[in-house]
Design an enzyme around this catalytic site. Sequence first.
Site, PDB file in Angstrom:
ATOM      1  N   LYS A  84      44.633  42.906  47.636  1.00 35.61           N
ATOM      2  CA  LYS A  84      43.965  42.216  48.797  1.00 35.61           C
ATOM      3  C   LYS A  84      45.127  41.976  49.672  1.00 35.61           C
ATOM      4  CE  LYS A  84      40.017  42.283  51.961  1.00 35.61           C
ATOM      5  NZ  LYS A  84      38.444  41.965  52.075  1.00 35.61           N
ATOM      6  N   SER A 159      35.325  46.390  53.306  1.00 39.57           N
ATOM      7  CA  SER A 159      36.379  45.733  54.236  1.00 39.57           C
ATOM      8  C   SER A 159      37.577  46.047  52.887  1.00 39.57           C
ATOM      9  CB  SER A 159      36.951  44.672  54.426  1.00 39.57           C
ATOM     10  OG  SER A 159      36.699  43.227  53.317  1.00 39.57           O
ATOM     11  N   SER A 183      31.893  42.630  51.057  1.00 40.74           N
ATOM     12  CA  SER A 183      32.852  43.354  50.869  1.00 40.74           C
ATOM     13  C   SER A 183      33.977  44.422  49.742  1.00 40.74           C
ATOM     14  CB  SER A 183      34.464  42.571  51.585  1.00 40.74           C
ATOM     15  OG  SER A 183      34.014  42.501  52.909  1.00 40.74           O
TER      16      SER A 183
END
Lengths: 494, 496
Positions: A84, A159, A183
């Site tokens: 990420k 996210s 997330s």
Amino acid sequence: MPLDSNAYAWMSAREIAAGVRARKFSAEDVAQAALARARALDPKLQAFVTVLDALALEQARAVDAAVAAGKDPGPLAGVPVAIKDNLCIRNTRTTCSSKILATYEPPYTATAVEKIVAAGGLTIGKTNLDEFAMGSSTENSAFAKTRNPWDATRVPGGSSGGSAVAVAAGIAPLALGSDTGGSIRQPAALCGVTGFKPTYGRVSRYGLVAFASSLDQIGPFARDARDAALLTAVISGQDPRDATSASLPVPEGLLDLPARADLKGVRLGIPKEYFIPGTDPEVAAAVQEAIGVLKGLGAETVEVSLPHSEYGIGVYYLVATAEASSNLARYDGVHYGHRTEKEVGMVEMYARSRAEGFGDEVKRRIMLGTYALSSGYYDAYYLKAQKVRALVKQDFEKAFERCDAIVSPTTPTPAFKIGEKTDDPLAMYLSDIFTISANLAAVPGLAIPCGFSAAGLPIGLQVMGKHFDEAGVLGIAAAYQAKTDHHARRPALG
Amino acid sequence: MSSMAAPVDTRTWQPVIGLEVHAQLKTDTKLFCGCETSFGAPANTKVCPVCLGLPGSLPVMNGKAFRFALKAALALNCTIAKFTKWDRKNYYYPDLPKNYQISQYDLPFATKGWLDITLPDGQARRIGITRVHLEEDAGKLLHDESGAGGESGVDLNRAGTPLIEIVSEPDLRTPAEARAYMEALAKVLLYLDVCDCNMQEGSLRCDANVSIRPTADAPFKTRREIKNMNSFRFVEAAVETEIGEQKEIYANGGTVLQQTRLFNGQTGEIRTMRNKEEASDYRYFPEPDLPPVTLTEADLDGVRGEITELPEERLKRYMEVLKLSEKDAGVLVEFKEMGDYFEQLLAEGIAAKTAANWLISDCQGVLKEKYLTIATCGIAPKAMADLLKLVEAGTVNRASAKSTVFPAMLDAKGEKSAEAIVKEQGLAQVSDSGEIEKKIDEVLAKSEKLVKDYLSGKDAVVNALFGACMKAFQGKANPAVIRPLLEQKLKKLREG
């Protein structure tokens, strides 16, 4: 021999590492295949902010050299891992999908990423996210809207949407995400993969660009619980650079989690507050069916109550935004990151740089958090939220006196349409309603696929466990996956 | 001050002063990272992701800094909290890389202490300490001072250096008391070896809160805060000026507004920086990246054991145990490095009185001329003790030791022993009584008049004869040997 970019696409991390260690294929072949697949699929999926060809190949060659020299490159030998883009990699662009860090290259690498590389993993790219991890759809990225591989008109969740998609689309068997209010688990559910948020403190946060420090936790995406356990084992452990990392030893069984044949003696709590009318009927049905499977494996179920969960979202949007307002204060155009090009004085420079650099959702949350901490409002908002947070934690402690783990839906609905909730922040916030409490209570939470809607969209089951009982939670999931094949379904990728 | 109230006589009004002192702790590394603490290193060379506040970096507490802070607070008689936590103080400034400072807000690690001070007139006072807390320092802005309006720079070497903030009660009543408090506080911190206390370099900083009131039992009136006083003298001068200005305001029927003001050491003037309404809302909240600190009584005992002798205790010991005069003891305590050197001479077997006299009366002048101090002179206490032992043994006399041997040792930067210098320069005293007797006889033969006077009963001329003998030996004779020999000879002459 022409390279088949799909040769390793659906192999598990365990199979790849075993193959590389046994010299059945090279880490470089695996890396080339993963990079080729990313190139082929990403124009449509937009999972990556940056694909790290050179770095991944360099890491792969080092793994192959170690194998050739008779050394063990580690449990992730040659395994592609998508990272990420809020996790720092030295001298590599780390953007948080924000304009304000669009060209920022950190001088150091996050502990979790260092551990992956030390274990032989290949960091094939940095994945898209909602700006600074603020969002539930990955639509808040300053760069691109990531697509759900099961239906490209729908969001992947967020996210950590890019990481979920990289795994769901067979680009990498593993990915790292971060989970502040869901997330990891929410996008895992929406993309039909396994996503795990370990206990707060289990994984060092050093090098994870902070959103809400007391809630943020790094965790894995994988296509099954055993791979998720493997990556959890690699990244866990106390870190002298993170004072909030726990000193407890990492359970040894995680590296090669045994698939339990049954769940005899396991007591599962069913929280009544999580089975409510607002939940999508297909989700409710799939979760009930999953509970039936778990019972069939020998688990007992008990009803438990988590009465303060209804305040979870309220508490979360005070605590998380308060911390965020302070954590994001450093992006001011002075030391690094975006600075306005207008020739203005110092205060104006701060204001313009931030106004130009941050997106709407980030600004909304900074304002909320600033307000919650302001003199005269602190007691009514921030302090009260902390008190309710303690009650949420107590709910879990009480529930865990009666059960070993808690099961619930991961999200109230399957993946929604791109643009569907962008104008309604509150509706967007509600998609985290079942995941937020685990962050507030600091307990481990896992999402696994447990079925599909009639439209073919994945549905997720959530399993939450006691503090530091990662092995218990993952073990339940592994037993479930040994009995079912929802996790083995693949999206049609055109 | 548009108010037209009647003029008031404020000449007898009483000042109320409280000081907030920031002291940089002398740790090798910063408060939340492993970077070296330094003064004067090239800009931005003592930095890392943590003190630069880079995204994703996290603070980790330096246990040594916490111990230093505990030492200071215990020496200031504070109550130590068994549970203390960190807070973020949020404000924007380019020298603050995270735009928040990690500090302590509502649960400081130490509260309710005191410091005893002695005023120049000998009067003693006890000043309350409200709280002591630990926090990180900011960096420094470097402005273009050419006036050409060039860009400003930021040096973050200092960012993250541990600071303790020591807040006094508003117990101080005069500018002299404020200065005495600062000096006493600095002395305690120096004795604990936790701070350099260099106000010019900023390792010790002081803000003063000043108000005045008509009588000692009247309620406090509005205070103004004075910053930027970078010497003990400036603290006194700034407070003095501020009191004068406040007296004038009230005398003219005006009101003092809560303000933050800056003292200018060059002009002695104070100018207002901001009013209360412009004060920031720091939005303090608990620092989520650092766990709270819990302490046990055993932890505190460990730190108590590390607290060395404090100035007051040393003074008492020097007077009561070592029987030094109040004046000598005072000098040795006032200048800690001299007192420490004195201790080392004692350890080398030198008598207290001898060591004190030597350091205070003999060394100071010589060192001053060479712009040295006892700590920077380069002569090890052992070498100094060897010199004093030569004096004790009569090998060299004290006058030559001071005028010749010690300066030569300094010139050799401690590379030459006292013994070597004495030998080299032929300074060894003649102690062989045969040789001495011969010389005395020669002096007596040459001093017919004095001898005649002596024989006629004038005992006082013995001193003149003794002086003549010493001169004949060019200072190389041991007076303790000469004097009795001379007296013996004269007695014999008288007895005929």
